[in-house]
Design an enzyme around this catalytic site. Structure first.
Site, mmCIF file in Angstrom:
data_model
loop_
_atom_site.group_PDB
_atom_site.id
_atom_site.type_symbol
_atom_site.label_atom_id
_atom_site.label_comp_id
_atom_site.label_asym_id
_atom_site.label_seq_id
_atom_site.Cartn_x
_atom_site.Cartn_y
_atom_site.Cartn_z
ATOM 1 N N ASP A 35 77.782 54.133 67.625
ATOM 2 C CA ASP A 35 77.215 53.141 66.795
ATOM 3 C C ASP A 35 75.737 53.824 66.301
ATOM 4 O O ASP A 35 74.969 52.905 65.558
ATOM 5 C CB ASP A 35 76.757 51.830 67.358
ATOM 6 N N ASP A 50 77.440 43.219 81.059
ATOM 7 C CA ASP A 50 77.970 43.833 82.340
ATOM 8 C C ASP A 50 78.094 42.742 83.539
ATOM 9 O O ASP A 50 79.139 42.526 84.163
ATOM 10 C CB ASP A 50 77.589 45.182 82.865
#
Length: 522
Positions: A122, A270
């Site tokens: 990104d 996560d």
């Protein structure tokens, strides 16, 4: 004694300077003193009790770890047919480490026809060009490697992983952040644990490439060791939920998908996915004997940014998932542990309030006598703070033969946690108020030994007003220490000095690292 030999004007000034004036007002105004006690001691003791409860929970985690530490997760069998594995490498502006990461991923031993590597990029700087060139070089060498560059950061890391998963071909998905160096045998060591069809994720322990770089990295390594040994070990081997750490682990793809996939409404995607997957019935395994080395943050503002992101993300996850967890049919031991795990960072804003209350409380306790301090305050403070030392002492003892030499870091570690309370409190309050912020990744500088330098490199974090607040709190606690000193309250001084050192060190290092970086980069 000194006041007896001073002229009246100077004596009056000395009384003010030594807080004699406040002690005099307290002792001569009983009604005011009672009101003062109520408004100071009720919030003080309430906060102290809450912190003591979290401290007792920390002791309980140590107990769980020690009780179950001899347990070892073993593969249910050996996979007769090796599955296809996708290695995902999410990166964002990683000029200094992207090549190291790709080289390490391509060095992983696994049949080439079954291994796919995705560089999920990104980046908005020159990292994209470096990554593309490195990927092309390895593709020409025969590796099945892809450079997937997004034109926007929608969803940040979670969005990149989600996008990569749509294009992935692997049954298993290994994830490594840019600061990690996966060992060549990583997949081989972990693979057979997926012979159990219920296993959805396997997490390895983090190692530290640059632990010896500075005093800061030494303390950071102790913090992470405590998390991985005591928290993960205690939770996993006692049958409670624990979380994937975002890197150095392998997921079963179907576990990600059936749990609802990567979602980006929290900063700890996560932990969010981990709880959803375990609530869906997937089994998680933690393998402390498998270590994946990583680079620790070497600069104070980056370290603070990392800790604040984790603190905010856990509170966001608590708001999102705790109602579902607490109303589910999960065992109560899992529910209670999930509550303490996801809400632990609420202690940071409580610490800030407690810090401001410290001087008024010292005045109250001094005038009330030693009884309350010894029989009420001391046990609560020991429950709140001594558990921290125990927690990290056990982790060092379990990991290192020279653990006694590392005990010198424990007082400073406690100071560091105190110093973090300003920036982490801001992060926690943002989460509670629903304030959304971008995913601020931790800069990596390719620091592997003491000869490496970071100050002339890019990606330095800004300081903002945080260091001023931290230094102000450091000065405030110096005043509290002074009050304790002139009132002969010597036993409290070592403890109060933890606050002075923590806040002052955090503020000074934040300013110094930013100033040094700007000066050396012109």
């Amino acid at each position: 004694m000194l006041g007896l030999i001073l002229p009246p004007a100077r004596k009056h000034f000395w009384q003010l300077a030594t807080f004699d004036h406040w002690n005099f007002l307290y002792s001569r105004q009983p009604v005011t003193a009672k009101l003062f006690d109520i408004f100071v001691l009720i919030p003080y003791l309430t906060i102290l009790i809450i912190l003591a409860v979290y401290g007792i929970h920390r002791y309980h985690l140590v107990y769980l770890y020690l009780k179950h530490k001899d347990k070892v997760a073993k593969p249910k069998g050996i996979l007769a047919v090796k599955p296809r594995v996708t290695v995902q490498l999410p990166i964002y502006n990683e000029l200094y480490v992207v090549e190291r990461l790709i080289e390490a991923a391509c060095a992983i031993r696994y049949p080439g026809e079954l291994l796919e590597i995705q560089v999920l990029d990104d980046s908005t700087d020159g990292t994209a060009e470096i990554a593309a060139a490195c990927v092309e070089k390895h593709r020409e060498l025969g590796f099945n490697i892809h450079h997937i560059h997004r034109s926007n950061r929608h969803g940040f890391k979670a969005g990149a992983l989600e996008n990569g998963l749509r294009l992935a071909t692997g049954e298993l998905v290994a994830i490594f952040d840019a600061d990690f160096i996966p060992p060549p045998n990583f997949i081989e060591d972990v693979l057979d644990y997926f012979s159990d069809a219920q296993v959805g994720m396997v997490q390895a322990r983090w190692g530290h490439i640059n632990r010896e770089y500075s005093f800061l990295t030494q303390v950071e390594s102790v913090i992470l060791d405590g998390h991985f040994m005591i928290e993960h070990g205690g939770r996993h081997f006692s049958g409670r939920f624990f979380n994937f750490n975002g890197t150095a682990g392998i997921w079963r793809r179907v576990a990600i998908e059936t749990a609802g996939g990567w979602q980006h409404d929290t900063l700890t995607e996560d932990t969010d996915l981990s709880y959803r997957a375990q609530m869906a019935g997937w089994k998680f395994l933690y393998l402390p004997h498998i270590v994946c080395p990583a680079e620790l943050p070497v600069e104070m503002n980056s370290f603070k940014s990392q800790q604040a992101r984790w603190a905010k993300g856990l509170v966001q996850t608590a708001i999102k998932l705790l109602p579902r967890i607490m109303t589910s049919r999960l065992p109560w031991k899992i529910k209670i542990e999930a509550f303490f795990h996801l809400t632990a960072n609420i202690s940071y804003p409580l610490m800030i309030v407690l810090s401001f209350l410290m001087l008024p409380v010292m005045i109250v306790r001094f005038n009330q006598g030693w009884f309350q301090m010894l029989y009420i305050d001391l046990p609560l403070w020991l429950a709140s703070t001594a558990s921290v030392s125990t927690f990290y002492l056990i982790s060092q003892k379990e990991l290192y033969p020279d653990w006694r030499l590392r005990l010198k870091y424990l007082p400073f570690l406690m100071s560091l946690f105190i110093g973090l309370s300003v920036s982490n409190s801001k992060a926690v309050m943002e989460a509670l108020l629903g304030i959304k912020t971008s995913f601020k990744r931790t800069p990596k500088y390719h620091i592997e030994n003491k000869a490496d330098r970071w100050v002339t490199k890019k990606y330095q974090r800004r300081t903002g007003m945080m260091p001023i607040l931290e230094l102000s709190l450091g000065a405030y606690f110096a005043l509290v220490v002074y009050y304790a000193l002139i009132n002969l309250n010597y036993p409290t001084i070592p403890f109060l000095m933890l606050f002075v050192v923590g806040f002052t060190y955090m503020g000074l290092m934040s300013i110094l690292h930013m100033t040094l970086h700007r000066w050396l980069r012109g």
